[in-house]
Design a protein around this motif. Structure first.
Motif, PDB file in Angstrom:
ATOM      1  N   HIS A 106     -19.015  -3.024  -8.202  1.00 19.98           N
ATOM      2  CA  HIS A 106     -20.244  -3.617  -9.305  1.00 19.98           C
ATOM      3  C   HIS A 106     -19.757  -3.997 -10.646  1.00 19.98           C
ATOM      4  CE1 HIS A 106     -23.742  -2.283  -7.115  1.00 19.98           C
ATOM      5  NE2 HIS A 106     -23.534  -1.108  -6.995  1.00 19.98           N
ATOM      6  N   GLU A 107     -18.475  -3.213 -11.232  1.00 14.15           N
ATOM      7  CA  GLU A 107     -18.092  -3.933 -12.494  1.00 14.15           C
ATOM      8  C   GLU A 107     -17.421  -5.193 -12.191  1.00 14.15           C
ATOM      9  OE1 GLU A 107     -15.367  -0.497 -13.408  1.00 14.15           O
ATOM     10  OE2 GLU A 107     -16.946   0.611 -14.224  1.00 14.15           O
ATOM     11  N   ILE A 108     -17.035  -5.663 -11.152  1.00 12.74           N
ATOM     12  CA  ILE A 108     -16.552  -6.849 -11.155  1.00 12.74           C
ATOM     13  C   ILE A 108     -17.834  -8.000 -10.529  1.00 12.74           C
ATOM     14  CG2 ILE A 108     -13.998  -6.306 -10.520  1.00 12.74           C
ATOM     15  CD1 ILE A 108     -14.860  -7.156  -7.492  1.00 12.74           C
ATOM     16  N   GLY A 109     -18.882  -7.472 -10.692  1.00  9.48           N
ATOM     17  CA  GLY A 109     -19.991  -8.400 -10.468  1.00  9.48           C
ATOM     18  C   GLY A 109     -20.333  -8.600  -8.794  1.00  9.48           C
ATOM     19  N   TYR A 110     -19.783  -7.711  -8.270  1.00 10.44           N
ATOM     20  CA  TYR A 110     -20.167  -7.824  -6.656  1.00 10.44           C
ATOM     21  C   TYR A 110     -21.554  -7.234  -6.252  1.00 10.44           C
ATOM     22  CZ  TYR A 110     -16.318  -9.939  -3.916  1.00 10.44           C
ATOM     23  OH  TYR A 110     -15.278 -10.598  -3.189  1.00 10.44           O
ATOM     24  N   VAL A 111     -22.336  -7.970  -5.493  1.00 13.01           N
ATOM     25  CA  VAL A 111     -23.360  -7.471  -4.827  1.00 13.01           C
ATOM     26  C   VAL A 111     -23.172  -6.813  -3.622  1.00 13.01           C
ATOM     27  CG1 VAL A 111     -25.779  -8.215  -3.958  1.00 13.01           C
ATOM     28  CG2 VAL A 111     -24.640  -9.363  -5.792  1.00 13.01           C
ATOM     29  N   LEU A 112     -23.822  -5.462  -3.517  1.00 16.24           N
ATOM     30  CA  LEU A 112     -23.362  -4.739  -2.146  1.00 16.24           C
ATOM     31  C   LEU A 112     -24.750  -5.013  -1.380  1.00 16.24           C
ATOM     32  CD1 LEU A 112     -21.861  -1.674  -3.580  1.00 16.24           C
ATOM     33  CD2 LEU A 112     -20.949  -3.760  -3.339  1.00 16.24           C
ATOM     34  N   THR A 113     -24.430  -5.297  -0.287  1.00 25.16           N
ATOM     35  CA  THR A 113     -25.469  -5.598   0.654  1.00 25.16           C
ATOM     36  C   THR A 113     -25.195  -5.624   2.206  1.00 25.16           C
ATOM     37  OG1 THR A 113     -27.015  -7.493   1.506  1.00 25.16           O
ATOM     38  CG2 THR A 113     -24.857  -8.019   0.594  1.00 25.16           C
ATOM     39  N   ASP A 114     -26.052  -5.190   2.982  1.00 21.74           N
ATOM     40  CA  ASP A 114     -25.648  -5.263   4.609  1.00 21.74           C
ATOM     41  C   ASP A 114     -26.218  -6.827   4.949  1.00 21.74           C
ATOM     42  OD1 ASP A 114     -28.482  -4.921   4.509  1.00 21.74           O
ATOM     43  OD2 ASP A 114     -28.466  -3.203   5.435  1.00 21.74           O
ATOM     44  N   SER A 115     -26.698  -7.483   4.353  1.00 27.04           N
ATOM     45  CA  SER A 115     -27.105  -8.883   4.956  1.00 27.04           C
ATOM     46  C   SER A 115     -26.033 -10.098   4.628  1.00 27.04           C
ATOM     47  CB  SER A 115     -28.236  -9.245   4.017  1.00 27.04           C
ATOM     48  OG  SER A 115     -28.789 -10.684   4.606  1.00 27.04           O
ATOM     49  N   ASP A 116     -25.500 -10.179   5.902  1.00 27.66           N
ATOM     50  CA  ASP A 116     -24.342 -11.231   5.917  1.00 27.66           C
ATOM     51  C   ASP A 116     -23.477 -11.221   4.530  1.00 27.66           C
ATOM     52  OD1 ASP A 116     -23.138 -13.718   6.857  1.00 27.66           O
ATOM     53  OD2 ASP A 116     -24.546 -14.963   5.622  1.00 27.66           O
ATOM     54  N   PRO A 117     -22.768 -10.271   4.480  1.00 23.04           N
ATOM     55  CA  PRO A 117     -21.681  -9.973   3.275  1.00 23.04           C
ATOM     56  C   PRO A 117     -20.507 -10.842   3.581  1.00 23.04           C
ATOM     57  CG  PRO A 117     -21.613  -8.150   4.623  1.00 23.04           C
ATOM     58  CD  PRO A 117     -22.845  -8.831   5.186  1.00 23.04           C
ATOM     59  N   ASP A 118     -19.647 -11.098   2.379  1.00 25.49           N
ATOM     60  CA  ASP A 118     -18.285 -11.865   2.614  1.00 25.49           C
ATOM     61  C   ASP A 118     -17.611 -10.830   3.080  1.00 25.49           C
ATOM     62  OD1 ASP A 118     -19.405 -14.235   1.258  1.00 25.49           O
ATOM     63  OD2 ASP A 118     -19.076 -13.114  -0.801  1.00 25.49           O
ATOM     64  N   TYR A 119     -17.570  -9.658   2.820  1.00 30.36           N
ATOM     65  CA  TYR A 119     -16.480  -8.571   3.023  1.00 30.36           C
ATOM     66  C   TYR A 119     -17.365  -7.404   3.421  1.00 30.36           C
ATOM     67  CZ  TYR A 119     -13.398 -11.341   0.487  1.00 30.36           C
ATOM     68  OH  TYR A 119     -12.367 -12.395  -0.142  1.00 30.36           O
ATOM     69  N   VAL A 120     -16.549  -6.640   4.478  1.00 33.53           N
ATOM     70  CA  VAL A 120     -16.929  -5.059   4.714  1.00 33.53           C
ATOM     71  C   VAL A 120     -15.853  -4.365   4.167  1.00 33.53           C
ATOM     72  CG1 VAL A 120     -16.775  -3.264   6.343  1.00 33.53           C
ATOM     73  CG2 VAL A 120     -18.285  -5.452   6.844  1.00 33.53           C
ATOM     74  N   VAL A 121     -15.922  -3.364   3.342  1.00 29.18           N
ATOM     75  CA  VAL A 121     -14.926  -2.844   2.624  1.00 29.18           C
ATOM     76  C   VAL A 121     -14.994  -1.555   2.881  1.00 29.18           C
ATOM     77  CG1 VAL A 121     -13.885  -2.534   0.170  1.00 29.18           C
ATOM     78  CG2 VAL A 121     -15.103  -4.471   0.780  1.00 29.18           C
ATOM     79  N   LEU A 122     -14.033  -0.878   3.552  1.00 31.47           N
ATOM     80  CA  LEU A 122     -13.980   0.563   3.869  1.00 31.47           C
ATOM     81  C   LEU A 122     -13.001   1.377   2.796  1.00 31.47           C
ATOM     82  CD1 LEU A 122     -14.520   2.718   6.068  1.00 31.47           C
ATOM     83  CD2 LEU A 122     -12.263   2.000   6.901  1.00 31.47           C
ATOM     84  N   GLY A 123     -13.721   2.207   2.364  1.00 29.59           N
ATOM     85  CA  GLY A 123     -12.894   3.275   1.456  1.00 29.59           C
ATOM     86  C   GLY A 123     -13.071   4.631   2.216  1.00 29.59           C
ATOM     87  N   GLU A 124     -12.329   5.492   1.433  1.00 33.88           N
ATOM     88  CA  GLU A 124     -12.287   7.050   1.725  1.00 33.88           C
ATOM     89  C   GLU A 124     -13.675   7.872   1.357  1.00 33.88           C
ATOM     90  OE1 GLU A 124      -9.541  10.967   1.602  1.00 33.88           O
ATOM     91  OE2 GLU A 124      -9.130   9.234   0.160  1.00 33.88           O
ATOM     92  N   THR A 125     -14.253   8.566   2.218  1.00 36.15           N
ATOM     93  CA  THR A 125     -15.241   9.261   2.018  1.00 36.15           C
ATOM     94  C   THR A 125     -15.402  10.634   2.780  1.00 36.15           C
ATOM     95  OG1 THR A 125     -17.898   9.304   2.165  1.00 36.15           O
ATOM     96  CG2 THR A 125     -16.703   7.840   3.698  1.00 36.15           C
TER      97      THR A 125
END
Length: 266
Positions: A106-125
């Protein structure tokens, strides 16, 4: 061969196994960091953990007795956000992860979406859901680029090991046939982004870590001198099994107190 006579002007240090162990201060870590701050030696604390924001980690570390400025903490989530901002500014991403990762994006201005995203980003959870993983698999199959914060297969807990980012990434890879690009250690990219963060140069910076397979090799590949502490994962005997060696091996960061300008004279 790295010149050990070069002056030490800055430090990168791993967190778990070097400064803390299972939420307890490793003896001498507070004195080591206090000496760096007293002598105005720039440093950055690195962690592959992408769950927490730097501010969250600052609060958790304060409970152990370590007072570390937010700007001196560098996570794989922050490194991932920096990488994506360089690659595709203002992009979109579907995230499987916690607030440390979503906040960084969010802080770099990315939009988080599940609609045709540029990337899937996987982190720890701690709460990987079948639904979220299924969505990630479908998006990657449809063409989203696959990024993971780090390749760690397992993480620690009081009850024993837990599956971590690398294990879930392997599941997604098996389903999609697509390998992720890992940003965190041992990718030297994380070291280089950390160096830029504090305006440091590899020739005058030391990387301190407790793991040969992440900390030492990533420091080595980024052109840094490396110090292995045996207060965490790798010991002196197990370190000999690797085809590369740290510049120096010590018991803990307590051994560096009084030697931060010239640790290789220990």
């Amino acid at each position: 061969m790295t010149n050990t006579n070069e002056p030490i002007l800055s430090y990168l240090t791993d967190m778990d196994g070097v400064l803390v162990h299972e939420n307890h201060l490793i003896p001498g870590a507070d004195k080591f960091l206090a000496e760096l701050r007293t002598n105005d030696i720039p440093f950055l604390v690195l962690t592959n953990n992408s769950i927490y924001t730097a501010r969250d980690l600052q609060a958790r570390l304060r409970h152990t007795g370590l007072d570390i400025p937010v700007e001196s903490i560098w996570t794989s989530a922050l490194a991932t956000a920096t990488f994506l901002n360089d690659q595709r500014p203002g992009g979109t991403a579907y995230v499987v992860g916690e607030s440390g990762l979503t906040t960084a994006l969010h802080e770099i201005g990315y939009v988080l979406t599940d609609s045709d995203p540029d990337y899937v980003v996987l982190g720890e959870t701690r709460t990987y859901s079948f639904e979220a993983i299924t969505t990630a698999i479908r998006l990657i199959t449809a063409g989203a680029r696959f990024i993971a914060t780090n390749p760690d297969a397992t993480g620690p807990s009081r009850e024993g090991i837990l599956p971590a980012t690398g294990s879930v990434a392997a599941l997604i890879t098996r389903a999609t046939g697509r390998e992720p690009y890992y940003v965190g250690k041992p990718n030297p990219l994380m070291m280089r982004s950390a160096l830029r963060r504090i305006g440091a140069h590899s020739q005058s910076t030391v990387m301190i870590g407790d793991r040969m397979d992440t900390d030492v090799i990533s420091g080595l590949e980024a052109g840094l001198r490396t110090i292995l502490v045996t207060s965490g994962i790798s010991g002196r005997t197990t370190a000999e099994n690797f085809p590369f060696r740290p510049t120096l091996t010590i018991d803990s960061v307590a051994d560096l107190v009084g030697h931060t300008r010239a640790p290789f004279d220990l």
